[in-house]
Scaffold this motif. Structure first.
Motif, PDB file in Angstrom:
ATOM      1  N   GLY A   3      -7.661  26.545 -45.606  1.00  0.00           N
ATOM      2  CA  GLY A   3      -7.189  27.919 -45.675  1.00  0.00           C
ATOM      3  C   GLY A   3      -5.696  28.041 -45.457  1.00  0.00           C
ATOM      4  O   GLY A   3      -5.082  29.001 -45.881  1.00  0.00           O
ATOM      5  N   VAL A   4      -5.101  27.067 -44.794  1.00  0.00           N
ATOM      6  CA  VAL A   4      -3.663  27.113 -44.550  1.00  0.00           C
ATOM      7  C   VAL A   4      -2.910  26.682 -45.807  1.00  0.00           C
ATOM      8  O   VAL A   4      -1.965  27.319 -46.224  1.00  0.00           O
ATOM      9  CB  VAL A   4      -3.286  26.231 -43.335  1.00  0.00           C
ATOM     10  CG1 VAL A   4      -1.783  26.174 -43.165  1.00  0.00           C
ATOM     11  CG2 VAL A   4      -3.934  26.762 -42.074  1.00  0.00           C
ATOM     12  N   ARG A   5      -3.363  25.582 -46.431  1.00  0.00           N
ATOM     13  CA  ARG A   5      -2.672  25.063 -47.616  1.00  0.00           C
ATOM     14  C   ARG A   5      -3.537  25.128 -48.854  1.00  0.00           C
ATOM     15  O   ARG A   5      -3.130  24.728 -49.930  1.00  0.00           O
ATOM     16  CB  ARG A   5      -2.226  23.646 -47.363  1.00  0.00           C
ATOM     17  CG  ARG A   5      -1.188  23.602 -46.243  1.00  0.00           C
ATOM     18  CD  ARG A   5      -0.625  22.246 -46.143  1.00  0.00           C
ATOM     19  NE  ARG A   5      -0.137  21.821 -47.430  1.00  0.00           N
ATOM     20  CZ  ARG A   5       1.025  21.260 -47.657  1.00  0.00           C
ATOM     21  NH1 ARG A   5       1.830  21.066 -46.663  1.00  0.00           N
ATOM     22  NH2 ARG A   5       1.388  20.870 -48.847  1.00  0.00           N
ATOM     23  N   GLY A   6      -4.754  25.579 -48.731  1.00  0.00           N
ATOM     24  CA  GLY A   6      -5.646  25.660 -49.867  1.00  0.00           C
ATOM     25  C   GLY A   6      -6.895  26.433 -49.501  1.00  0.00           C
ATOM     26  O   GLY A   6      -7.147  26.696 -48.329  1.00  0.00           O
ATOM     27  N   HIS A   7      -7.639  26.787 -50.533  1.00  0.00           N
ATOM     28  CA  HIS A   7      -8.855  27.544 -50.297  1.00  0.00           C
ATOM     29  C   HIS A   7      -9.830  27.226 -51.416  1.00  0.00           C
ATOM     30  O   HIS A   7      -9.456  27.274 -52.589  1.00  0.00           O
ATOM     31  CB  HIS A   7      -8.542  29.036 -50.261  1.00  0.00           C
ATOM     32  CG  HIS A   7      -9.707  29.886 -49.891  1.00  0.00           C
ATOM     33  ND1 HIS A   7     -10.203  29.930 -48.608  1.00  0.00           N
ATOM     34  CD2 HIS A   7     -10.479  30.712 -50.626  1.00  0.00           C
ATOM     35  CE1 HIS A   7     -11.235  30.756 -48.575  1.00  0.00           C
ATOM     36  NE2 HIS A   7     -11.414  31.244 -49.796  1.00  0.00           N
ATOM     37  N   ILE A   8     -11.050  26.900 -51.079  1.00  0.00           N
ATOM     38  CA  ILE A   8     -12.070  26.577 -52.069  1.00  0.00           C
ATOM     39  C   ILE A   8     -13.012  27.764 -52.198  1.00  0.00           C
ATOM     40  O   ILE A   8     -13.514  28.293 -51.201  1.00  0.00           O
ATOM     41  CB  ILE A   8     -12.852  25.308 -51.664  1.00  0.00           C
ATOM     42  CG1 ILE A   8     -11.896  24.117 -51.606  1.00  0.00           C
ATOM     43  CG2 ILE A   8     -13.994  25.051 -52.645  1.00  0.00           C
ATOM     44  CD1 ILE A   8     -12.501  22.861 -51.040  1.00  0.00           C
ATOM     45  N   VAL A   9     -13.223  28.198 -53.437  1.00  0.00           N
ATOM     46  CA  VAL A   9     -14.126  29.308 -53.707  1.00  0.00           C
ATOM     47  C   VAL A   9     -15.105  28.900 -54.798  1.00  0.00           C
ATOM     48  O   VAL A   9     -14.836  27.968 -55.565  1.00  0.00           O
ATOM     49  CB  VAL A   9     -13.363  30.588 -54.145  1.00  0.00           C
ATOM     50  CG1 VAL A   9     -12.478  31.101 -53.030  1.00  0.00           C
ATOM     51  CG2 VAL A   9     -12.543  30.331 -55.394  1.00  0.00           C
TER      52      VAL A   9
END
Length: 131
Positions: A3-9
């Motif tokens: 969540g700091v450097r990326g986010h998976i959805v």
């Protein structure tokens, strides 16, 4: 820390995501639509085809158009990092980014009045309308 450097959805509006200036590369299976969307957005590709035409598309992206790199040798963290660094940091990545930007301009021109895609669609519409 996710969540700091990326986010998976599970799902995202792909065209909007690709158009965002923070996107440095697109990890794709190289289906034709995804390949074209990436080119039209001017985003280099990390290619990981799974089946059928995806292998041919990935080959064109990496060896003919050279607007992406193939992710080979599995999904090891180090391998993924090396591919991302090639695209984002290396001189090769800069050349790929310049080339995909050129492809983006050509693709966008082809869809405007006078462009090849625009004129071909107009011709098809004219042909269907005259029947």
């Amino acid at each position: 820390m996710l969540g700091v450097r990326g986010h998976i959805v599970k799902w995202a509006p792909q065209l909007e995501v690709l158009a965002h200036p923070a996107v440095g590369a697109f990890w794709t299976h190289n289906g034709w639509n995804s390949t074209l969307e990436s080119i039209c957005a001017g985003v280099p590709m990390i290619c990981m085809p799974c089946f059928t035409d995806q292998f041919v598309n990935a080959r064109y992206v990496t060896h003919v158009w050279t607007v992406g790199v193939q992710l080979e040798n599995g999904l090891e963290r180090k391998t993924i990092e090396e591919v991302i660094r090639r695209l984002i940091e290396d001189e090769e990545g800069e050349e790929i980014r310049n080339r995909v930007e050129d492809f983006k301009e050509k693709a966008n021109f082809s869809m405007r009045s006078g462009g090849s895609s625009y004129e071909t669609l107009e011709s098809l519409i004219s042909c269907i309308s005259s029947s």
